[in-house]
Design an enzyme around this catalytic site. Structure first.
Site, PDB file in Angstrom:
ATOM      1  N   ALA A  46       0.810  -1.122  -0.137  1.00  0.00           N
ATOM      2  CA  ALA A  46      -0.023   0.073   0.001  1.00  0.00           C
ATOM      3  C   ALA A  46       0.870   1.355  -0.034  1.00  0.00           C
ATOM      4  O   ALA A  46       0.461   2.078   0.746  1.00  0.00           O
ATOM      5  CB  ALA A  46      -0.886  -0.011   1.268  1.00  0.00           C
ATOM      6  N   VAL A  49       2.612   3.465  -5.186  1.00  0.00           N
ATOM      7  CA  VAL A  49       2.108   2.870  -6.545  1.00  0.00           C
ATOM      8  C   VAL A  49       0.862   2.096  -6.181  1.00  0.00           C
ATOM      9  O   VAL A  49      -0.134   1.961  -6.863  1.00  0.00           O
ATOM     10  CB  VAL A  49       3.354   1.930  -6.920  1.00  0.00           C
ATOM     11  CG1 VAL A  49       2.716   0.691  -8.066  1.00  0.00           C
ATOM     12  CG2 VAL A  49       4.542   2.850  -7.525  1.00  0.00           C
ATOM     13  N   LYS A  75      -0.762   2.303   8.561  1.00  0.00           N
ATOM     14  CA  LYS A  75      -0.532   2.912   7.257  1.00  0.00           C
ATOM     15  C   LYS A  75      -1.847   2.592   6.406  1.00  0.00           C
ATOM     16  O   LYS A  75      -2.473   3.238   5.697  1.00  0.00           O
ATOM     17  CB  LYS A  75       0.741   2.711   6.594  1.00  0.00           C
ATOM     18  CG  LYS A  75       0.813   3.063   5.208  1.00  0.00           C
ATOM     19  CD  LYS A  75       0.790   4.547   5.136  1.00  0.00           C
ATOM     20  CE  LYS A  75       1.416   4.522   3.473  1.00  0.00           C
ATOM     21  NZ  LYS A  75       0.694   4.082   2.351  1.00  0.00           N
ATOM     22  N   ARG A 117      13.553  -1.919  -0.935  1.00  0.00           N
ATOM     23  CA  ARG A 117      13.968  -0.710  -1.673  1.00  0.00           C
ATOM     24  C   ARG A 117      15.710  -0.868  -1.823  1.00  0.00           C
ATOM     25  O   ARG A 117      16.249  -1.772  -1.050  1.00  0.00           O
ATOM     26  CB  ARG A 117      13.774   0.594  -0.814  1.00  0.00           C
ATOM     27  CG  ARG A 117      12.609   0.864  -0.880  1.00  0.00           C
ATOM     28  CD  ARG A 117      12.530   2.404   0.013  1.00  0.00           C
ATOM     29  NE  ARG A 117      10.901   2.839   0.010  1.00  0.00           N
ATOM     30  CZ  ARG A 117      10.518   3.585  -0.872  1.00  0.00           C
ATOM     31  NH1 ARG A 117      11.254   4.181  -1.595  1.00  0.00           N
ATOM     32  NH2 ARG A 117       9.279   4.034  -0.685  1.00  0.00           N
ATOM     33  N   ARG A 124      22.438  -5.176  -8.269  1.00  0.00           N
ATOM     34  CA  ARG A 124      21.007  -5.490  -8.628  1.00  0.00           C
ATOM     35  C   ARG A 124      20.611  -6.758  -8.127  1.00  0.00           C
ATOM     36  O   ARG A 124      19.485  -7.296  -7.586  1.00  0.00           O
ATOM     37  CB  ARG A 124      20.829  -5.220 -10.005  1.00  0.00           C
ATOM     38  CG  ARG A 124      19.544  -5.300 -10.529  1.00  0.00           C
ATOM     39  CD  ARG A 124      19.489  -5.063 -11.896  1.00  0.00           C
ATOM     40  NE  ARG A 124      18.052  -4.913 -12.461  1.00  0.00           N
ATOM     41  CZ  ARG A 124      17.762  -4.948 -13.656  1.00  0.00           C
ATOM     42  NH1 ARG A 124      18.459  -5.084 -14.729  1.00  0.00           N
ATOM     43  NH2 ARG A 124      16.464  -4.864 -14.049  1.00  0.00           N
ATOM     44  N   ASP A 184       5.537   2.036 -20.413  1.00  0.00           N
ATOM     45  CA  ASP A 184       6.883   2.556 -21.359  1.00  0.00           C
ATOM     46  C   ASP A 184       6.244   2.759 -22.703  1.00  0.00           C
ATOM     47  O   ASP A 184       6.228   3.933 -23.152  1.00  0.00           O
ATOM     48  CB  ASP A 184       8.040   1.474 -21.563  1.00  0.00           C
ATOM     49  CG  ASP A 184       8.554   0.971 -20.327  1.00  0.00           C
ATOM     50  OD1 ASP A 184       9.668   1.411 -19.949  1.00  0.00           O
ATOM     51  OD2 ASP A 184       7.717   0.372 -19.379  1.00  0.00           O
ATOM     52  N   ARG A 187       3.973   6.273 -22.586  1.00  0.00           N
ATOM     53  CA  ARG A 187       4.983   7.181 -22.327  1.00  0.00           C
ATOM     54  C   ARG A 187       5.350   7.519 -23.946  1.00  0.00           C
ATOM     55  O   ARG A 187       5.704   8.768 -24.461  1.00  0.00           O
ATOM     56  CB  ARG A 187       6.346   7.124 -21.714  1.00  0.00           C
ATOM     57  CG  ARG A 187       5.782   7.127 -20.165  1.00  0.00           C
ATOM     58  CD  ARG A 187       7.061   6.479 -19.256  1.00  0.00           C
ATOM     59  NE  ARG A 187       6.698   6.760 -17.769  1.00  0.00           N
ATOM     60  CZ  ARG A 187       7.010   6.166 -16.967  1.00  0.00           C
ATOM     61  NH1 ARG A 187       7.835   4.909 -17.324  1.00  0.00           N
ATOM     62  NH2 ARG A 187       6.704   6.223 -15.777  1.00  0.00           N
ATOM     63  N   HIS A 211      11.366  -4.085 -19.198  1.00  0.00           N
ATOM     64  CA  HIS A 211      11.116  -2.836 -18.599  1.00  0.00           C
ATOM     65  C   HIS A 211      12.330  -2.011 -17.837  1.00  0.00           C
ATOM     66  O   HIS A 211      12.734  -2.567 -16.520  1.00  0.00           O
ATOM     67  CB  HIS A 211      10.005  -2.862 -17.602  1.00  0.00           C
ATOM     68  CG  HIS A 211       9.738  -1.890 -16.824  1.00  0.00           C
ATOM     69  ND1 HIS A 211       9.092  -0.724 -17.216  1.00  0.00           N
ATOM     70  CD2 HIS A 211       9.607  -1.403 -15.337  1.00  0.00           C
ATOM     71  CE1 HIS A 211       9.105   0.374 -16.551  1.00  0.00           C
ATOM     72  NE2 HIS A 211       9.434  -0.203 -15.241  1.00  0.00           N
ATOM     73  N   THR A 272       7.049   7.895  -8.551  1.00  0.00           N
ATOM     74  CA  THR A 272       5.912   7.744  -9.712  1.00  0.00           C
ATOM     75  C   THR A 272       4.794   7.034  -9.161  1.00  0.00           C
ATOM     76  O   THR A 272       4.800   6.196  -8.407  1.00  0.00           O
ATOM     77  CB  THR A 272       6.629   6.833 -11.264  1.00  0.00           C
ATOM     78  OG1 THR A 272       6.655   5.657 -10.676  1.00  0.00           O
ATOM     79  CG2 THR A 272       7.560   7.617 -11.653  1.00  0.00           C
TER      80      THR A 272
END
Length: 360
Positions: A46, A49, A75, A117, A124, A184, A187, A211, A272
């Site tokens: 939640a 996004v 939250k 995060r 990566r 994408d 956009r 992506h 975003t």
């Protein structure tokens, strides 16, 4: 016994007589009306996004029940109450929140936005391993609670995590879908539509592959109102600043602008949310309303990318036909230029490297 209401929490009796009296429709009728099958959507995560997705789905009258799941109880309850308080302005939807995945039981669609995060300096692959650990807690439990559901993954890196969700869920690949390059492509369509002064809905243009930074713009197939437009752009349009035509360098610059647009939004507002909310809501609509619409989403691309061994299991974005059963078909016979094919192959090989390293 009646379902407890918000007023029940304030001490009011939930079991009193109904305000409305049942209407007897015929002899022997108990007043119970036949009900259509209700649609339940669960959103796991939640954050910005997840809540943008839930809010957009809510306004589109797609679900009868929306379940919000998050690790932070206060939250997610606050988010639920904030949406419930808008009930007078929205379609009637039952909104539930909590931390337990059991609340998602019986979902038609489960959307996963939760993810770890990245820590500064973290590789990566390390981030992927932490997300795999998180998905091990989420995906099997959600799959067990809703064994017939569709599973849409939004967490990044979305292609690899969609592969992870497929492996952990035990679902057929047709019911595990990543949000992929659907946003994408939007956009991409926006930039072209703004330049050509047309509606983005009349522009057909796809980004495929990963992506991320290696996504591939399919310039050779872009059209407006069904009419090919690349040759027109190359012949008649040029940069006002440099007088440069739409050559390969210019096309690559536009592709990079599409890829970089998310970074620009993050730099300006910190994250975003709205665009991905609308993107995932459009995927949900096509799935649950059996629209058979084409979306560039992350699907199992085993054997679908020329030049990549057919036995490699990886997920990447290709134009796919979506309906109530999930992925109904994939546009495997894309007509690509040599350069587009080369880039798609590189994108696939990059993703395969990460999937293989996870050894699931």
């Amino acid at each position: 016994m009646k379902k407890a209401s918000s007023l029940s929490e304030l001490g009011f009796d939930a079991d009193g007589p109904s305000f409305f009296r049942h209407l007897t429709l015929s002899d022997g009728d108990d007043g119970t009306l036949p009900r259509r099958r209700l649609i339940k959507i669960s959103v796991i995560g939640a954050g910005n996004v997840g809540m943008a997705i839930a809010q957009t789905i809510l306004t589109q009258d797609l679900a009868d029940e929306i379940v919000l799941i998050d690790a932070v109880a206060d939250k997610v309850r606050g988010e639920m109450l904030d949406l419930q308080h808008a009930a007078a302005f929205l379609p009637r939807v039952n909104i539930v929140s909590g931390t337990e995945l059991s609340l998602t039981r019986g979902s038609d669609l489960v959307i996963v936005t939760a993810g770890a995060r990245q820590i500064p300096g973290e590789t990566r692959l390390n981030l992927l391993q932490r997300n795999v650990s998180l998905f091990r807690k989420i995906v099997p439990a959600a799959a067990e609670a809703s064994p017939e559901s569709l599973l849409v993954i939004v967490s990044n890196p979305v292609d690899v995590l969609t592969y992870v969700a497929w492996k952990l869920s035990g679902f057929p690949a047709s019911r595990v879908i990543g949000s992929g390059t659907n946003l994408d492509s939007s956009r991409f369509r926006f930039l072209l539509a703004e330049h050509l002064e047309v509606s983005a809905q009349d522009v057909q243009a796809y980004m495929v592959g990963e992506h991320g930074d290696s996504s591939v713009a399919l310039w050779s197939s872009i059209s407006v109102g069904g009419m090919p437009v690349l040759a027109h752009l190359q012949k008649n349009h040029r940069s006002a600043a440099t007088a440069k035509k739409f050559d390969e360098a210019a096309l690559e610059g536009i592709r990079r602008a599409v890829v970089g647009s998310a970074y620009e939004v993050i730099k300006l507002k910190g994250y975003t949310s709205w665009a991905i909310g609308y993107s995932v809501a459009s995927i949900a609509w096509s799935l649950l309303r059996d629209q058979r619409r084409i979306h560039p989403v992350s699907v199992l691309a085993k054997g679908l990318v020329r030049g990549v061994p057919a036995d490699r299991e990886l997920f990447l974005s290709l134009p796919a036909r979506l309906g109530r059963a999930g992925v109904l078909g994939v546009a495997a016979e894309l007509v690509l230029t040599d350069e587009e094919e080369r880039r798609l192959r590189i994108s696939a090989e990059t993703l395969w490297g990460y999937c293989h390293a996870l050894a699931l």
